[in-house]
Design an enzyme around this catalytic site. Structure first.
Site, PDB file in Angstrom:
ATOM      1  N   SER A  77       0.832  -1.205   0.000  1.00  0.00           N
ATOM      2  CA  SER A  77       0.000   0.000   0.000  1.00  0.00           C
ATOM      3  C   SER A  77       0.871   1.262   0.000  1.00  0.00           C
ATOM      4  O   SER A  77       1.604   1.484  -0.955  1.00  0.00           O
ATOM      5  CB  SER A  77      -0.945  -0.075   1.208  1.00  0.00           C
ATOM      6  OG  SER A  77      -1.937   0.896   1.109  1.00  0.00           O
ATOM      7  N   ASP A 110     -10.259  -4.103  -5.227  1.00  0.00           N
ATOM      8  CA  ASP A 110      -9.660  -3.100  -4.333  1.00  0.00           C
ATOM      9  C   ASP A 110     -10.368  -1.752  -4.503  1.00  0.00           C
ATOM     10  O   ASP A 110     -10.342  -1.172  -5.592  1.00  0.00           O
ATOM     11  CB  ASP A 110      -8.163  -2.972  -4.666  1.00  0.00           C
ATOM     12  CG  ASP A 110      -7.416  -2.149  -3.633  1.00  0.00           C
ATOM     13  OD1 ASP A 110      -8.058  -1.352  -2.928  1.00  0.00           O
ATOM     14  OD2 ASP A 110      -6.187  -2.302  -3.542  1.00  0.00           O
ATOM     15  N   HIS A 128      -8.317  -4.458  -0.615  1.00  0.00           N
ATOM     16  CA  HIS A 128      -6.991  -3.886  -0.346  1.00  0.00           C
ATOM     17  C   HIS A 128      -6.174  -4.829   0.540  1.00  0.00           C
ATOM     18  O   HIS A 128      -4.963  -4.685   0.644  1.00  0.00           O
ATOM     19  CB  HIS A 128      -7.179  -2.508   0.314  1.00  0.00           C
ATOM     20  CG  HIS A 128      -6.003  -1.599   0.117  1.00  0.00           C
ATOM     21  ND1 HIS A 128      -5.560  -1.182  -1.118  1.00  0.00           N
ATOM     22  CD2 HIS A 128      -5.161  -1.011   1.013  1.00  0.00           C
ATOM     23  CE1 HIS A 128      -4.507  -0.401  -0.974  1.00  0.00           C
ATOM     24  NE2 HIS A 128      -4.239  -0.285   0.310  1.00  0.00           N
TER      25      HIS A 128
END
Ligand code: MLT
Length: 222
Positions: free
Chosen positions: A118, A168, A200
């Protein structure tokens, strides 16, 4: 010597709070550069790094930007909207830290494999764009296109695994595809893996896919 006895933490003299764990009996000299997500710290990705590449050395810094108390690697203006000036500044700062750490701990800068998740994957992508000499291979979980550089970097010989989530909500499919195409255009060997039924968060299949991919890299390459 027990592994714990060999871990070294250093708060600040290299510029980042971080954890360094030397390699244990590996003939190759891979160092994993672990870059956590928003709200994480230098401990978070160590189990993932161990799973992906057992016994490699680990360098795991904590992001220096705080967002409501949560560590990150660079500032953002909103979710998915980055402060590009800060991102570039922080990218150079992180690259300089890795260079200093390689001298302090004696690892080979030519074999640094970045594992980012991320926010950490986004600064890893940024390293590839403006300080590509720092990373030879990268696993980017849930990465976005950090920005479009003026000049296409030369990423020939670099190996990159992008792990995207099928659903996501933070990184839409087109972002992962654009990143894939851009890195490929820059000359890298890129794999784009979509984790089925995942958002995610990371899934088991992609961790195993990334592990297989890493273990099949040419030995003189990562
Ligand atoms: C970022 O800010 O890097 C991305 O929005 C991912 C995140 O950290 O939530």
């Amino acid at each position: 010597m027990k592994e714990n006895a060999r871990k070294r933490s250093s708060p600040s003299e290299l510029g980042f709070i971080h954890q360094f764990i030397p390699a244990s009996n590996r003939p190759d000299q891979i160092t994993l550069l672990l870059l956590h997500g928003t709200g994480g710290n230098e401990q978070d990705l160590i189990p993932l790094g161990r799973e992906l590449y057992p016994r490699a050395a680990i360098l795991s810094p904590r992001g220096k930007v705080l967002e409501s108390g949560m560590p990150r690697f660079f500032r953002r203006l909103a979710e998915g909207v980055f402060d590009i000036e800060d991102l570039k500044f922080r990218t150079h700062e992180l690259a300089d830290f890795v260079e200093k750490a390689s001298k302090a701990y004696g690892f080979d800068l030519r074999y640094v494999v970045s594992i980012g998740y991320s926010n950490g994957a986004n600064i890893a992508s940024s390293l590839l764009l403006i300080r590509p000499e720092i990373i030879s291979s990268a696993v980017l979980f849930r990465a976005m296109v950090p920005f479009m550089p003026e000049k296409v970097p030369n990423l020939t010989g670099k190996n990159i695994f992008i792990g995207a989530g099928q659903y996501d909500p933070i990184v839409p499919r087109e972002q992962s595809e654009t990143l894939f195409s851009f890195l490929e255009k820059a000359g890298a060997n890129v794999v784009l893996h979509f984790q089925k039924n995942s958002g995610h968060e990371l899934g088991y299949d992609e961790i195993s896919a990334a592990k297989d991919w890493l273990s099949n890299l040419p030995k003189n390459s990562p």
